[in-house]
Write an enzyme that holds these catalytic residues in place. Structure first.
Site: not given
Ligand code: 13P
Length: 225
Positions: A6, A8, A81, A83, A150, A156, A186
């Site tokens: 992803n 982002k 997601h 976020e 997740e 992150g 992570s």
């Molecule tokens: P990270 O791998 O940066 O923790 O992000 C995970 C994520 O949100 C994937 O959609």
């Protein structure tokens, strides 16, 4: 295994093209997915969108809809997601509308769920209750569904959930979800193999550690099978 990246809000159109070109050279039996930003979509069978509005087109400023996505022959989408749920305040109602719309278009839907830290601290029963609430209105029997677990506190942060936490959560999810179950939060070169070895983990959804293509390729090669 399904190994998904992803992006982002990272990468440009140019760097995404380079990323996809390098990835093309990789020989693997795993299912690879890449979710670039909307400005960097390409017609490529591994590419999906990070978001889509539940309409073909229309007056929805800043959004992209089916018409824009279909221009690239894309039929894969991420929905729910954390976020988008937390930063952009997407409600379960809107998420459900997106799910229904893209399900009716026969998209492969990677549907994300995950609890915040205060829920994790209350124990596994509360975690599962929370995750079930994020599945309200979602057809969990949809044959092109992939569920990505997740935990918000692991995204992150560089600190993944422990193997035991992932195992316990995925085992509980498996009691009522038949689809592939991904873990995200992570995931990195150092832990991908161990995470993918867990029973009821069918793959991973990777953010940060996947954005450098060399590292993403190394991660893919770490996973057995
Ligand atoms: P990270 O791998 O940066 O923790 O992000 C995970 C994520 O949100 C994937 O959609």
């Amino acid at each position: 295994m399904i190994i998904a990246s992803n992006f982002k809000m990272n990468h440009t159109r140019k760097s995404t093209q380079q990323f996809l070109n390098q990835l093309k050279e990789v020989k693997t039996n795993h299912t690879i997915r890449v979710f670039p930003p909307a400005t960097a979509l390409f017609e490529n069978e591994i590419v999906g969108v990070q978001n889509g509005y539940p309409a073909i087109n229309g007056s929805f400023t800043g959004e992209i809809g089916l018409e824009q996505i279909k221009e690239f022959n894309i039929d894969k989408i991420l929905i729910g997601h954390s976020e988008r749920r937390n930063l952009l305040k997407e409600s379960q109602e809107l998420i459900t509308k997106k799910f229904e719309f893209y399900k009716n278009e026969n998209f492969e839907i990677t549907y994300c769920i995950g609890e915040p830290l205060e829920i994790r601290q209350k124990g596994i029963d509360e975690v599962i209750k929370f995750l079930k609430a994020q599945l309200v209105g979602i057809d969990i029997n949809y044959d092109k569904l992939i569920v990505a677990y997740e935990p918000v506190w692991a995204i992150g942060t560089g600190i993944s959930a422990t193997i035991q936490e992932i195992e316990e959560t995925h085992n509980k999810l498996r009691e009522f979800i038949k689809s592939s179950l991904l873990y995200g939060g992570s995931v990195k070169l150092e832990n991908i193999a161990e995470i993918c070895d867990i029973e009821n983990v069918d793959g991973v959804l990777i953010g940060t550690a996947s954005w450098q293509v060399e590292n993403f390729i190394k991660m893919i090669n770490q996973v057995k099978g």
